[in-house]
Design a protein around this motif. Structure first.
Motif, mmCIF file in Angstrom:
data_model
loop_
_atom_site.group_PDB
_atom_site.id
_atom_site.type_symbol
_atom_site.label_atom_id
_atom_site.label_comp_id
_atom_site.label_asym_id
_atom_site.label_seq_id
_atom_site.Cartn_x
_atom_site.Cartn_y
_atom_site.Cartn_z
ATOM 1 N N THR A 100 0.823 -1.201 0.000
ATOM 2 C CA THR A 100 0.000 0.000 0.000
ATOM 3 C C THR A 100 0.860 1.256 0.000
ATOM 4 O O THR A 100 1.931 1.295 0.619
ATOM 5 C CB THR A 100 -0.947 0.017 1.211
ATOM 6 O OG1 THR A 100 -1.564 1.300 1.301
ATOM 7 C CG2 THR A 100 -0.221 -0.285 2.514
ATOM 8 N N ALA A 118 -1.167 -3.285 -4.522
ATOM 9 C CA ALA A 118 -1.970 -3.508 -3.315
ATOM 10 C C ALA A 118 -3.360 -4.025 -3.619
ATOM 11 O O ALA A 118 -3.968 -4.702 -2.804
ATOM 12 C CB ALA A 118 -2.081 -2.206 -2.528
ATOM 13 N N TYR A 129 -4.149 7.979 -6.518
ATOM 14 C CA TYR A 129 -4.002 7.855 -5.068
ATOM 15 C C TYR A 129 -3.631 9.207 -4.486
ATOM 16 O O TYR A 129 -2.825 9.952 -5.062
ATOM 17 C CB TYR A 129 -2.901 6.844 -4.718
ATOM 18 C CG TYR A 129 -2.591 6.786 -3.225
ATOM 19 C CD1 TYR A 129 -3.253 5.899 -2.386
ATOM 20 C CD2 TYR A 129 -1.642 7.641 -2.650
ATOM 21 C CE1 TYR A 129 -2.990 5.856 -1.021
ATOM 22 C CE2 TYR A 129 -1.376 7.610 -1.288
ATOM 23 C CZ TYR A 129 -2.051 6.714 -0.486
ATOM 24 O OH TYR A 129 -1.791 6.673 0.864
#
Length: 223
Positions: A75, A98, A110
């Motif tokens: 992650t 992830a 992200y």
């Protein structure tokens, strides 16, 4: 030679442990904050994650499971707590390992804002993810950081009041949840006017930020 990186990592872990949040039961306040983050920024995934030594644990989440553990290398949250920038942003990812085991669609966007203690130690993130590349403006980053600060205030209030017994924290938490619920209704009204525009316009984020500050005022009662 003194390894300051190792010392900082140890300090972060000690700080995280002091809040007794890892593997704790779901709490509506944190669930609602994750839901609000997803709604404000029009993303399918929003999570509140805490970064331990051997795992990243998700306290709350929308679009992916809450109460989920991941290895740090799986992650980007483990990178966000170490990033020098206030918010770690990837507007166009080529791959995101992830999600390989849990999602059929690849994450392409992200953004993660560190949850920082008063001493500046990053112990977790409020993070967003999406399946399409997108821009994430400076105004959006500022509000995401405000959400991370709100999570930290909740942790501090939780820690302080639980020392006097669970009842004190439960009472304040319920008040904060009710306030957040009322503010979410206003946020939905404001967002409806923007018709899901991305990036979220700065003029829309300004009144949303004021609504978040009202929730922070409730949590300040524990100070």
């Amino acid at each position: 030679m003194l390894d300051t990186t190792a010392i900082s990592a140890k300090e972060r872990q000690l700080a995280l442990q002091s809040y007794d949040i890892l593997h704790s039961a779901q709490e509506k306040l944190f669930d609602d904050l994750a839901e609000l983050a997803a709604y404000i920024f029009s993303v399918p995934v929003a999570r509140i994650a805490f970064v331990g030594t051997v795992e990243v644990w998700h306290k709350a989440g929308v679009g992916m499971p809450a109460q989920e553990r991941m290895a740090p290398e799986q992650t980007l949250c483990s990178q966000a707590v170490l990033a020098e920038a206030p918010v770690l942003v990837f507007e166009e990812l080529n791959t995101m390992p992830a999600t390989a085991a849990t999602q059929e669609r690849a994450v392409r966007f992200y953004a993660g804002a560190p949850v920082r203690t008063a001493q500046g130690l990053a112990i977790g993130t409020v993070c967003l993810a999406g399946y399409e590349p997108r821009q994430f403006s400076a105004a959006e980053q500022q509000v995401l950081t405000q959400l991370a600060t709100l999570v930290m205030r909740a942790l501090e209030a939780r820690q302080r009041l639980r020392k006097a017994g669970e009842a004190a924290w439960e009472q304040l938490r319920e008040t904060a949840e009710a306030t957040l619920h009322n503010q979410m209704a206003v946020v939905r009204y404001l967002k409806a006017r923007s018709e899901g525009e991305v990036p979220v316009p700065a003029e829309l984020l300004e009144p949303i930020a004021k609504r978040l500050e009202e929730v922070a005022d409730v949590l300040r009662q524990a100070e």
